[in-house]
Structures are given as C-alpha cells and as structure tokens.
Design an enzyme around this catalytic site. Structure first.
Site, PDB file in Angstrom:
ATOM      1  N   GLU A  66       0.505 -11.780  -3.136  1.00 30.57           N
ATOM      2  CA  GLU A  66      -0.956 -11.899  -2.960  1.00 30.57           C
ATOM      3  C   GLU A  66      -1.710 -11.637  -4.261  1.00 30.57           C
ATOM      4  O   GLU A  66      -2.921 -11.813  -4.311  1.00 30.57           O
ATOM      5  CB  GLU A  66      -1.434 -10.945  -1.853  1.00 30.57           C
ATOM      6  CG  GLU A  66      -1.462  -9.466  -2.201  1.00 30.57           C
ATOM      7  CD  GLU A  66      -0.091  -8.800  -2.239  1.00 30.57           C
ATOM      8  OE1 GLU A  66       0.935  -9.493  -2.130  1.00 30.57           O
ATOM      9  OE2 GLU A  66      -0.065  -7.560  -2.407  1.00 30.57           O
ATOM     10  N   ARG A 100      13.017   3.259  -0.551  1.00 27.65           N
ATOM     11  CA  ARG A 100      11.628   3.378  -1.039  1.00 27.65           C
ATOM     12  C   ARG A 100      11.626   3.751  -2.512  1.00 27.65           C
ATOM     13  O   ARG A 100      12.497   4.472  -2.984  1.00 27.65           O
ATOM     14  CB  ARG A 100      10.869   4.456  -0.275  1.00 27.65           C
ATOM     15  CG  ARG A 100      10.589   4.105   1.163  1.00 27.65           C
ATOM     16  CD  ARG A 100       9.747   5.202   1.833  1.00 27.65           C
ATOM     17  NE  ARG A 100       8.445   5.322   1.202  1.00 27.65           N
ATOM     18  CZ  ARG A 100       7.834   6.492   0.967  1.00 27.65           C
ATOM     19  NH1 ARG A 100       8.416   7.620   1.284  1.00 27.65           N
ATOM     20  NH2 ARG A 100       6.645   6.507   0.394  1.00 27.65           N
ATOM     21  N   GLY A 104       0.870  -1.172   0.000  1.00 25.91           N
ATOM     22  CA  GLY A 104       0.000   0.000   0.000  1.00 25.91           C
ATOM     23  C   GLY A 104       0.901   1.214   0.000  1.00 25.91           C
ATOM     24  O   GLY A 104       1.761   1.347  -0.862  1.00 25.91           O
ATOM     25  N   GLU A 105       0.737   2.038   1.002  1.00 27.12           N
ATOM     26  CA  GLU A 105       1.578   3.236   1.118  1.00 27.12           C
ATOM     27  C   GLU A 105       2.116   3.278   2.544  1.00 27.12           C
ATOM     28  O   GLU A 105       1.357   3.454   3.491  1.00 27.12           O
ATOM     29  CB  GLU A 105       0.738   4.478   0.764  1.00 27.12           C
ATOM     30  CG  GLU A 105       1.460   5.781   0.917  1.00 27.12           C
ATOM     31  CD  GLU A 105       2.804   5.833   0.207  1.00 27.12           C
ATOM     32  OE1 GLU A 105       2.892   5.468  -0.986  1.00 27.12           O
ATOM     33  OE2 GLU A 105       3.793   6.227   0.856  1.00 27.12           O
ATOM     34  N   SER A 106       3.428   3.106   2.664  1.00 26.35           N
ATOM     35  CA  SER A 106       4.019   2.955   3.996  1.00 26.35           C
ATOM     36  C   SER A 106       3.820   4.189   4.869  1.00 26.35           C
ATOM     37  O   SER A 106       3.625   4.067   6.081  1.00 26.35           O
ATOM     38  CB  SER A 106       5.497   2.611   3.876  1.00 26.35           C
ATOM     39  OG  SER A 106       6.192   3.595   3.143  1.00 26.35           O
ATOM     40  N   HIS A 161       4.605  -8.538  -4.605  1.00 27.86           N
ATOM     41  CA  HIS A 161       3.223  -8.764  -4.155  1.00 27.86           C
ATOM     42  C   HIS A 161       2.767 -10.200  -4.428  1.00 27.86           C
ATOM     43  O   HIS A 161       2.043 -10.439  -5.397  1.00 27.86           O
ATOM     44  CB  HIS A 161       2.287  -7.793  -4.878  1.00 27.86           C
ATOM     45  CG  HIS A 161       2.428  -6.379  -4.441  1.00 27.86           C
ATOM     46  ND1 HIS A 161       1.698  -5.837  -3.403  1.00 27.86           N
ATOM     47  CD2 HIS A 161       3.238  -5.392  -4.880  1.00 27.86           C
ATOM     48  CE1 HIS A 161       2.039  -4.580  -3.238  1.00 27.86           C
ATOM     49  NE2 HIS A 161       2.974  -4.272  -4.119  1.00 27.86           N
ATOM     50  N   CYS A 165       6.172  -5.334   0.193  1.00 31.18           N
ATOM     51  CA  CYS A 165       6.286  -4.001  -0.421  1.00 31.18           C
ATOM     52  C   CYS A 165       6.259  -2.899   0.653  1.00 31.18           C
ATOM     53  O   CYS A 165       7.225  -2.757   1.379  1.00 31.18           O
ATOM     54  CB  CYS A 165       5.228  -3.831  -1.502  1.00 31.18           C
ATOM     55  SG  CYS A 165       5.666  -2.551  -2.686  1.00 31.18           S
ATOM     56  N   ILE A 192       5.401  -3.166  -7.694  1.00 28.05           N
ATOM     57  CA  ILE A 192       4.592  -1.961  -7.914  1.00 28.05           C
ATOM     58  C   ILE A 192       5.178  -0.823  -7.069  1.00 28.05           C
ATOM     59  O   ILE A 192       5.065  -0.832  -5.850  1.00 28.05           O
ATOM     60  CB  ILE A 192       3.111  -2.203  -7.522  1.00 28.05           C
ATOM     61  CG1 ILE A 192       2.535  -3.393  -8.303  1.00 28.05           C
ATOM     62  CG2 ILE A 192       2.283  -0.944  -7.771  1.00 28.05           C
ATOM     63  CD1 ILE A 192       1.188  -3.882  -7.789  1.00 28.05           C
ATOM     64  N   ARG A 193       5.826   0.116  -7.735  1.00 22.64           N
ATOM     65  CA  ARG A 193       6.513   1.223  -7.028  1.00 22.64           C
ATOM     66  C   ARG A 193       7.268   0.636  -5.816  1.00 22.64           C
ATOM     67  O   ARG A 193       7.151   1.106  -4.690  1.00 22.64           O
ATOM     68  CB  ARG A 193       5.505   2.292  -6.595  1.00 22.64           C
ATOM     69  CG  ARG A 193       6.076   3.692  -6.647  1.00 22.64           C
ATOM     70  CD  ARG A 193       4.993   4.735  -6.875  1.00 22.64           C
ATOM     71  NE  ARG A 193       3.969   4.681  -5.847  1.00 22.64           N
ATOM     72  CZ  ARG A 193       4.062   5.281  -4.658  1.00 22.64           C
ATOM     73  NH1 ARG A 193       5.113   6.002  -4.355  1.00 22.64           N
ATOM     74  NH2 ARG A 193       3.081   5.180  -3.807  1.00 22.64           N
TER      75      ARG A 193
HETATM   76  N1  GLN Z   1       5.962   3.013  -2.634  1.00 22.48           N
HETATM   77  C1  GLN Z   1       5.132   2.541  -1.581  1.00 22.48           C
HETATM   78  C2  GLN Z   1       5.594   3.057  -0.221  1.00 22.48           C
HETATM   79  O1  GLN Z   1       6.560   3.701  -0.092  1.00 22.48           O
HETATM   80  C3  GLN Z   1       5.084   1.031  -1.562  1.00 22.48           C
HETATM   81  C4  GLN Z   1       4.381   0.513  -2.787  1.00 22.48           C
HETATM   82  C5  GLN Z   1       3.599  -0.743  -2.567  1.00 22.48           C
HETATM   83  O2  GLN Z   1       3.398  -1.214  -1.449  1.00 22.48           O
HETATM   84  N2  GLN Z   1       3.095  -1.281  -3.641  1.00 22.48           N
HETATM   85  O3  GLN Z   1       4.936   2.787   0.738  1.00 22.48           O
END
Ligand code: GLN
Length: 200
Positions: A180, A108, A47-49, A178, A79, A137-138
């Site tokens: 999942e 990151r 997600g987004e840390s 990921h 991630c 993903i990113r």
């Molecule tokens: N770039 C996101 C972060 O810094 C991580 C991306 C992800 O979990 N798919 O949290």
C-alpha cells in the site's frame, strides 16, 4: 456490489483504502460488527499486531472476524495483518492471539528492529509484470509454511535470502511487506481478483 473492507482499528488504513480504490474496488473502513457483515473481502493492515488484537476484542470484533475467516471470507493481511492471519507465532507477547486461518508459523519482528527496515524487489507468484517493490517495516517472516499453505514469495538477496514473505491459503493472502506504500497496485489487484472469484 462487491465491497472490500479495511479493518480500521489501528495501522495504515487510509493507504489501503486508497490502494483498493485505485485497483477499482469499492472500499470501506470496518470498525463494527455490522460493517464486517457487509463486506465481501477484508484487508488487515500493517501496524501493531498486539494493538489490533486488543482493539478487536474491545470492539467485539475478534470472534466475528474469526467466524467470517472460517466461513471463507477473502482476507488479505499485510505485515501486522500477516501476523494476525497466522495459525502460530514465534515472538508473540504473553497474551497475544491471532485470528488465524493460514497454516504458517510467523516470526514477529524477524528482520530486526525499526532501524533494520529495508526495501527489496521480490518475485511474487500470481502477480504478473515483474518483481514487486517490497517495503519491510519491522516485518515478520514466515518461519514455517505448513502443508495447507502455499509459498508465493521469498527474499531474493542479502543475509536473509530464501526467507518466505508471501503466502496464500484458499481465500487468505498474507505478505510481510507493505504494497500500500509503493503506488504499485498489483498486489491489491490480485486480492481484488480473489474477492471477485469467491463472490461469484
Ligand atoms: N512488528 C509489528 C507487529 O508485530 C508489525 C510491523 C508492521 O506492521 N509494519 O505487529
């Protein structure tokens, strides 16, 4: 009964709950301290840390989670979850903190922006049956694997060949990708095995 939780503050919670159930776990979302206290293992989803960090504070989960990690709770971070398990970050926002626990430095957004997301097969130590199809993903990478952590997987081909993307330290597991999202339950099965070993 062994219960595996998924931290359900933000990110792909449902996908992890399904993947855990497919691997034979009893799985439950964790949003409250009482729910955290009831699990034998925990997934920190992608997600987004920075958001998960802020929400964990807002929900009063930050310190309890740190304490349970320090107490040996098996935790699997994917991630953003890998970022949250890192002892050190490169590219963190000014006020960003991690739960920590794994002796790694994580960068990151290491592979670039959302458009630089990619997929690749990676060989993962401890996961039998051939390479795991990994979706990035990113994604972060592990910039430095400290002496207490063990490297499990690296990028195999392309400009970033050799970058570390999976690590383990005792009861903590972290991957940049990921598992999942692919329908391949082997990484979740590997983690479930860790949970059962630590519960025994
Ligand atoms: N770039 C996101 C972060 O810094 C991580 C991306 C992800 O979990 N798919 O949290």
């Amino acid at each position: 009964m062994t219960v595996v939780g998924v931290l359900a503050l933000q990110g792909d919670v449902r996908e992890h709950l399904s993947a855990l159930r497919a691997a034979g776990c009893v799985a439950a979302p964790v949003r409250r301290v009482a729910e955290l206290a009831a699990v034998d293992g925990l997934v920190l989803p992608g997600g987004e840390s920075t958001t998960i960090d802020k929400l964990a504070r807002a929900f009063g989960l930050f310190e309890p989670l740190r304490d349970r990690i320090a107490g040996g709770l098996p935790v699997f971070g994917s991630c953003a979850g890998m970022i949250l398990l890192a002892d050190r970050l490169v590219g963190a926002t000014a006020d960003q903190e991690t739960f920590g626990g794994i002796d790694i430095t994580v960068r990151r957004n290491a592979f670039g922006r959302q458009v630089d997301s990619f997929e690749q097969d990676v060989e993962m130590d401890g996961v039998p049956g051939g390479p795991v199809h990994a979706v990035f993903i990113r994604a972060p990478w592990v910039e430095e694997v400290g002496p207490r952590a063990t490297l499990l997987a690296k990028i195999r081909t392309g400009p970033e060949a050799g970058r570390a993307v999976a690590v383990r330290q005792g009861s903590l597991l972290a991957v940049s990708f990921h598992p999942e999202l692919t329908g391949d339950g082997r990484v979740h099965a590997y983690f479930y095995q860790m949970v059962k070993e630590f519960a025994a």
